[in-house]
Structure formats: C-alpha cells, structure tokens
Motif scaffolding. Structure first.
Motif: not given
Length: 361
Positions: A44-56
């Motif tokens: 949708a053209g939005r700036e986004v940050v994902v917060v997650e403590p666990r590693p992928a």
C-alpha cells in the motif's frame, strides 16, 4: 506489557535503540500474520517496521496445512513456500473414513518454519524493516502510538494467541463460563514417507490427531485435546496412525500451544488494530487460521485511514464462517455425541464436503 496514555520514555530496549525511531505502521509480532500485515502495508506504499524478539525462522505448534484459500492468499503476496500438495480432508475414526477433495484447487502442507522464513524473505525484499526487540509497553501519543522505542501512526498487534498487547490495552474478552472446555495442541514431526495427500483427522474419544504431510519424507502430527495431554500415550491410542509411524524418526521436540480459545472485546483501540490470533481465536479444529489471518491483515491495512468501526465490520465479515462453523464443530466435539461426527460425515458426504469447501475457500 503495560500501557500509558502519554509519556516520553522509551517503551523498549534491545536493537530498537540503534534502529528506526519512527514509522507509519508498526507491527508487533513477526509470525506469518505479522509479516503479512507488513507486506500488505508495503504494497500500500506505507513505511513499516516489524518488532519481534525471536530470530527467524520462528516455529509454532500448529497443523501446518494451508487450505486452498490460504495458498492463494500467499501467492497474491508473492509468496510460494515449498511443501507437499494437499488435495483434501479425510475424517476417520478407526472404523470409518470419509474423504473430500477440495473443489477450489489444492492446498499445501508447509513446515511452519519454512512458511515464516519465506514470508520474512518477501518482507525484506519489499523493504520491511525488522527490529529484534520486545514491546514492553504501549504509549498513546498525539497523532499515533509508541512501542519498543518506535513511534508510529498506527500499530498492528499481531502478537499471537496470548497477545500481550490485547491484554495490556484491556481488550481481552470475558472468559466463557460454559463448555467447551479448554483445549490445547501438541505437535511433532516424523521422518517417514508421506502416505497421503490429504490432511487426515483421526477422531479419538477425546482427542483429535491431525496428520499433515509437509514433504515427501516428513509428516507433522498435531494432537488437539484437553489440558494435560500426554503426546506419546495419546498417539498410541490411534491404532492406524501408530502403525504408520512405527519406527519413524522423530524430528525435533514436541511443541505445545494453548489454551486455544481466546476472546477479544473488540479489535481496535485508537490507532491500534488486533490482527490474527491476537484478535481472538476459536480453535484449530478446522485448520484455516492462516487464511483468516491473511484476510484480517488485508482488511486492517485497507481501513487504516477509515473509522475503526470499518475494520471491526471487515473483521467480522472475514471471520464469520470460521467463527460459526468452528464454534459449532467444537461444541459438537465437546459434547456426549462426539462419537457421531465421523458416522454423520460418512452418512452425509455432500454436507461434509460442502462444509470442507466453505472453510477451504
């Protein structure tokens, strides 16, 4: 997690201290639905940050069967995880079985870690910023919200079944005072040639076993039932399944999740939206959590600029079939006539097939 209506202090520590400090959309939770919400935001053209403590890659105890609708939803996001084709659902109780092939195309059995990694790779490709941190508190601020040291215009809480955000914001629904009783899930993988292209649901007296092939030589077996499940003992009670797994090498530990039924009073609180399991969950019985979660993520992003009531309406629309059919089946499965489920499905295969296809869309 705590909440504050105002304040200027940092909400979290971790890598957020050296990462971004502001964004348009802040996603709490880096599981499949959090990543779907982030990908939808970028589309949708939005700036986004994902917060997650666990590693992928992040694992979770689940059935791992993607219904046809979920697979199509992932394809729309540019994600095509490797796995094993699924052609339908098979109900069996040791004496009878009824199979129904999906009319809307194939599904796919996919390891949870494979799915999450594929989605993380797609998110990175689209420019989603990932922060290894834990959101310890939520602060409402003029024009938005802050968590994990990051201010944002909107926050999408995708932090799972026992969502700390849902609890901290007072959005927890009142616990049910009636049946069905609390149910839990346990899952383990086995190294064994896949003997089926169906998701097999083996119905025991008080426990269901979900068999999902996730590769040519790997099968996941999830058990759903009451508290205190003994995985080995319960698995031994399914004669057909035990014979199939005789001598098979277990792959990894038994993982658990639950209680599965979670409620929310509402899905919005100012600039915050609850998405996926965080917004409420009935049961894993019908296996369409990913499909429903993808629809919620799409609706949450599409209605960000609108009144919060618009997301509430879209959430209700996206989850209606799941809530109604799953709740009904769980009530039946928790009742004294549980043993009639497979016989009825066998006697009325067209009705059984219609329900499977409705949930698989």
């Amino acid at each position: 997690m705590s909440t504050k209506s105002t304040g200027t202090g940092s909400a979290s520590t971790g890598s957020a201290s050296t990462g971004p400090t502001s964004t348009e959309v802040l996603v709490i939770g880096g599981g499949p639905i959090g990543l779907a919400a982030a990908i939808e935001s970028r589309r949708a053209g939005r700036e986004v940050v994902v917060v997650e403590p666990r590693p992928a890659p992040i694992d979770k105890a689940c059935g791992e069967g993607l219904m046809p609708g979920a697979l199509r939803g992932l394809h729309e996001l540019g994600i095509d995880p490797v796995g094993h084709p699924l052609v339908g659902i098979s109900y069996r109780d040791g004496r009878r079985q009824v199979d129904h092939r999906f009319r809307s195309g194939p599904g796919r059995g996919v390891r949870r870690t494979t799915l999450q990694q594929a989605m993380a790779d797609r998110a990175e490709q689209l420019g989603v910023r990932m922060v290894r941190a834990k959101a310890e508190s939520i602060e409402y601020r003029p024009g938005g919200v802050a968590a994990a040291g990051i201010t944002a215009r909107w926050l999408l809480a995708c932090d799972g079944l026992h969502s700390p955000t849902r609890r901290a914001l007072g959005l927890e629904g009142a616990p049910s005072t009636s049946r069905p009783e609390r149910r839990f899930g346990l899952r383990q993988h086995f190294r064994v040639p896949a003997w089926t292209d169906f998701v097999e649901v083996h119905w025991g007296s008080g426990v269901e076993a979900y068999v999902t092939p996730v590769g040519t030589d790997e099968v996941g077996v999830a058990l759903l039932g009451p508290p205190g499940l003994d995985y080995r003992a319960e698995l031994a009670g399914f004669a057909e399944l035990s014979e199939r797994l005789r001598g098979a090498e277990p792959l990894g530990p038994v993982r658990g999740a639950g209680p599965l039924r979670q409620r929310s009073r509402r899905r919005t609180a100012g600039p915050v939206r609850l998405v996926g399991d965080a917004s409420g969950y009935v049961d894993a019985l019908t296996g369409e959590g990913i499909r429903v979660g993808l629809a919620q993520a799409r609706a949450a992003v599409a209605t960000l600029e609108q009144d919060p009531a618009d997301y509430e309406r879209e959430w209700s629309r996206a989850t209606r079939s799941y809530r109604v059919l799953t709740s009904g089946l769980v009530q039946w499965a928790s009742s004294p006539v549980r043993g009639a489920i497979v016989p009825v499905a066998t006697t009325f295969p067209r009705l059984y097939g219609a329900i499977v296809d409705r949930l698989a869309q």
